[in-house]
Scaffold this motif. Structure first.
Motif, PDB file in Angstrom:
ATOM      1  N   ASP A 135       1.499   9.443  -3.896  1.00  0.00           N
ATOM      2  CA  ASP A 135       0.485  10.438  -4.034  1.00  0.00           C
ATOM      3  C   ASP A 135       0.391  11.494  -3.231  1.00  0.00           C
ATOM      4  N   PHE A 136       1.162  11.362  -2.113  1.00  0.00           N
ATOM      5  CA  PHE A 136       1.341  12.590  -0.926  1.00  0.00           C
ATOM      6  C   PHE A 136       2.329  13.443  -1.404  1.00  0.00           C
ATOM      7  N   LEU A 146       0.883  -0.985  -0.226  1.00  0.00           N
ATOM      8  CA  LEU A 146      -0.208   0.010  -0.196  1.00  0.00           C
ATOM      9  C   LEU A 146       0.911   1.349   0.168  1.00  0.00           C
ATOM     10  N   LEU A 147       1.977   1.208   0.610  1.00  0.00           N
ATOM     11  CA  LEU A 147       2.876   2.590   0.926  1.00  0.00           C
ATOM     12  C   LEU A 147       3.497   2.599  -0.592  1.00  0.00           C
ATOM     13  N   TRP A 165       1.550  -3.829 -10.760  1.00  0.00           N
ATOM     14  CA  TRP A 165       0.968  -2.663  -9.876  1.00  0.00           C
ATOM     15  C   TRP A 165       1.848  -1.847  -9.098  1.00  0.00           C
ATOM     16  N   THR A 225       2.573   6.497 -13.886  1.00  0.00           N
ATOM     17  CA  THR A 225       1.679   7.481 -14.085  1.00  0.00           C
ATOM     18  C   THR A 225       2.426   8.999 -14.149  1.00  0.00           C
ATOM     19  N   THR A 255       4.754  15.239  -8.007  1.00  0.00           N
ATOM     20  CA  THR A 255       5.422  14.217  -8.961  1.00  0.00           C
ATOM     21  C   THR A 255       6.689  14.740  -9.471  1.00  0.00           C
ATOM     22  N   THR A 300       2.941   1.175 -10.877  1.00  0.00           N
ATOM     23  CA  THR A 300       1.814   2.214 -11.134  1.00  0.00           C
ATOM     24  C   THR A 300       2.453   3.598 -11.052  1.00  0.00           C
ATOM     25  N   PRO A 301       2.902   3.792  -9.795  1.00  0.00           N
ATOM     26  CA  PRO A 301       3.062   5.243  -9.511  1.00  0.00           C
ATOM     27  C   PRO A 301       4.308   5.800 -10.670  1.00  0.00           C
ATOM     28  N   VAL A 352       2.390   1.645  -3.501  1.00  0.00           N
ATOM     29  CA  VAL A 352       1.505   1.926  -4.780  1.00  0.00           C
ATOM     30  C   VAL A 352       0.958   3.348  -4.298  1.00  0.00           C
ATOM     31  N   ARG A 353       0.651   3.686  -3.171  1.00  0.00           N
ATOM     32  CA  ARG A 353      -0.166   4.882  -2.747  1.00  0.00           C
ATOM     33  C   ARG A 353       0.580   6.118  -2.030  1.00  0.00           C
ATOM     34  N   GLY A 354       1.522   5.833  -1.530  1.00  0.00           N
ATOM     35  CA  GLY A 354       2.503   6.618  -0.834  1.00  0.00           C
ATOM     36  C   GLY A 354       3.073   8.002  -1.706  1.00  0.00           C
TER      37      GLY A 354
END
Length: 649
Positions: free
Chosen positions: A267-268, A260-261, A597, A604, A271, A600-601, A263-265
């Motif tokens: 985002d905080f 989770l960190l 997966w 993107t 970019t 992904t970051p 893939v989503r970490g």
């Protein structure tokens, strides 16, 4: 030519006895060009002729750095003396003494990157495979060594016996490796995937190194086979049983948190910033480290349910596989996690290689928003009204011209064009100054001003002559060509016109193309990562697969009496499938999904998108290897069953 660059060298002899450029039979005349074989084969002849002049010959291989070099020697229609040429006294300066790179050398990555890629993708997996191969079937070898030791044999005797055992397969492998080496020395060979043409002449210069490498590989394998035997005398000194340290199963919960960190970490964080990159590094590293814990816990968890399902189905092999999963999940976990991590790392490296910086990502976004309906002639020369009209007439679609003048002393832009062109850009046909950051009705104007200024810039719109505006001194001058009806504008006709006007032409590109082109070249160079990385994954598949077969051989001898007494050899086939085929096939699928997966970051944020062809090829290749190892394992198990005799079991 698309994402594949080529180099055009503009030449003109200053004297009648000027030395010829390497690889040319004569000097080209005005409007003539020589092309390298690779450039001619790629269909660049028409593009070169449309810009520079007629092709009159092929550059000889002796004048190229590599047989696949994309090079053109061009003599412009307009004499170079009218520009600012660089005088040369000859050709053949050593590479280390040259001031800059020429042709393909401009796009070649540093040598250490290729060596690092080869080391991690080929040498390391090959070393793992050698270690696994040496220890495969170690149970029987250890018994023979114990017998030799009890008879008074020394470590040297055991090492010689080990070398004798590997002599035949090593000689066979070396002989097979000699075939591709011989082909590389005999002729130019095209490497698949990367489409790179090797030079047989260069390879022959390094024949001694290739031969030495092959002999060194034979020696290293022989030494690897003998080392365990030499080291065995220093082990097993104590008869005290060793305590096994098991990792608590609760640690498997760290993996979903780490994933989770990862893939989503990111985002905080903004970019492309350092914190964004650090979040990707840390999250990816934690996910890869904790993955084996999760796989081991999952293997142990499905063991008992699988055994119960086997009892309900009346399948002894499924029962034994389930019990082994539950009590000894380590071998399966190592096989699966090793392959999953290898595939995920390959995907990560591929995505990182094509990572685009902020300007390249902005250029790509600009192309998505406005397409190819606006072209910029960078640092345009002063043009007459007739020349501007000639440029517009070269376009196959209705086109208008505008001049963009940027003052270096102040944050001020000036757009000057005819009323027709201003109307096309949805601007008023009166002289006016637009406030900073003003929005415009035509998105092309928004993108244009964003690339040549910032939000605080003042913009002056002035109807008038484009040719007159391009004569401005001490300012940056850009000739802007816009499609009147929004259709795409090809750049080739404009480049041809400017080459007719100036010896070296003018840089004519879409907005941000100068930033996007190197990024696309770098992404294409990622094919080397695919080539070496996929080869490494396949070698690791063999290594982990053979390790699984060796583990099955050690632990599966109990199946032999069962298959003989029940006359059911399908037990052996199913047991081998549960220990090799199914774990490897699932590992291939899981690795592709997990790696995608995890990337992904990065994808993107501007990294290379992972092509489905790459993922499908990896999954298919690993599955084919798994099927081959499974068939080999079944054959070995059948041979063991046929040679089994009751011995007090």
């Amino acid at each position: 030519m698309g994402a594949t660059p080529y180099t055009a060298v503009f030449i003109e002899p200053l004297t009648k006895d000027a030395p010829l450029p390497p690889g040319l039979s004569r000097w080209p005349g005005p409007g003539e060009a020589f092309l390298s074989p690779a450039l001619a084969e790629d269909g660049a002849q028409g593009e070169v002729e449309s810009r520079h002049g007629r092709q009159i010959g092929i550059i000889d291989e002796a004048g190229l750095a590599t047989p696949g070099e994309r090079l053109a020697y061009v003599r412009p229609r307009v004499s170079l003396t009218k520009g600012a040429p660089t005088a040369a006294s000859g050709f053949g300066i050593p590479w280390k003494d040259s001031e800059g790179s020429l042709s393909d050398g401009q796009f070649v990555q540093p040598e250490w990157t290729m060596l690092l890629l080869i080391g991690f993708s080929l040498v390391l997996p090959a070393g793992i495979l050698v270690v696994v191969a040496v220890r495969t079937g170690a149970h029987y070898r250890d018994r023979r060594e114990a017998l030799i030791e009890s008879l008074g044999g020394s470590s040297r005797d055991r090492a010689l016996m080990a070398i004798g055992e590997v002599a035949t397969p090593v000689a066979l492998g070396s002989g097979l490796a000699a075939f591709p080496l011989t082909a590389l020395l005999a002729r130019n060979c095209r490497i698949p995937v990367v489409d790179y043409l090797t030079s047989a002449e260069d390879m022959r210069q390094w024949a001694w190194l290739l031969t030495s490498s092959l002999l060194l590989a034979v020696i290293l394998v022989a030494v690897s086979a003998s080392l365990p035997q030499c080291a065995s005398q220093f082990s097993q000194r104590s008869t005290r049983p060793r305590k096994k340290h098991r990792v608590p199963p609760q640690t498997a919960l760290l993996f979903p948190i780490a994933l989770l960190l990862a893939v989503r970490g990111p985002d905080f964080f903004p970019t492309g910033t350092g914190n964004f990159m650090l979040a990707i590094y840390c999250g990816t590293g934690l996910a890869l480290i904790t993955l084996p814990l999760c796989i081991a816990a999952g293997t142990a968890a499905i063991g008992n349910p699988l055994a119960r399902k086997g009892r309900a189905m009346g399948s002894p092999a499924t029962v034994l596989a389930g019990r082994r999963y539950a009590t000894h999940p380590g071998p399966i976990a190592r096989l699966v996690s090793g392959l999953v991590i290898a595939i995920a790392l390959l995907i990560q490296i591929y995505a990182w290689n094509g990572y685009m910086g902020l300007p390249a990502r902005q250029a790509e976004e600009t192309r998505h928003r406005i397409g190819d309906s606006l072209v910029v002639a960078q640092n345009s020369p002063a043009l007459t009204e007739a020349q501007v009209k000639h440029v517009l007439q070269a376009s196959p679609v209705p086109t208008e011209a505008a001049a963009l003048i940027a003052s270096p002393d102040s944050n001020h832009l000036q757009v000057q064009a005819s009323c027709t062109a201003l109307t096309t850009l949805k601007l008023p046909c009166i002289e006016t100054e637009l406030p900073p950051g003003a929005g415009y009705n035509d998105p092309r104007l928004d993108e244009l001003l964003r690339w040549f200024s910032d939000e605080t810039a003042r913009v002056t719109v002035r109807p008038g002559s484009v040719a007159q505006a391009l004569t401005a001194k001490d300012s940056s001058r850009q000739l802007i060509l816009v499609s009147s009806d929004g259709r795409a504008l090809p750049t080739a006709p404009f480049k041809k016109i400017f080459y007719e006007m100036r010896p070296m032409g003018v840089d004519v590109d879409y907005l941000g193309e100068s930033w996007l082109r190197p990024a696309l070249v770098r992404e294409k160079q990622g094919n080397w990562i695919v080539l070496f990385g996929a080869a490494g994954v396949l070698v690791l598949s063999l290594a982990f697969g053979f390790a699984g077969l060796a583990e099955l051989t050690r632990a599966g001898r109990a199946l032999t009496p069962l298959s003989v007494l029940t006359a059911n050899h399908r037990v052996l086939a199913l047991a081998t499938a549960w220990n090799v085929l199914i774990p490897m096939a699932l590992a291939a699928l899981t690795g592709a999904m997990f790696g995608t997966w995890l990337a992904t970051p990065l994808a993107t944020a501007g990294g290379s998108s992972i092509p489905n062809s790459l993922l499908g090829s990896i999954v298919l290749a690993v599955t084919v290897i798994a099927i081959g190892l499974w068939a080999y394992g079944v054959r070995t198990a059948h041979a063991m069953a046929n040679s089994w005799r009751p011995n007090g079991e």
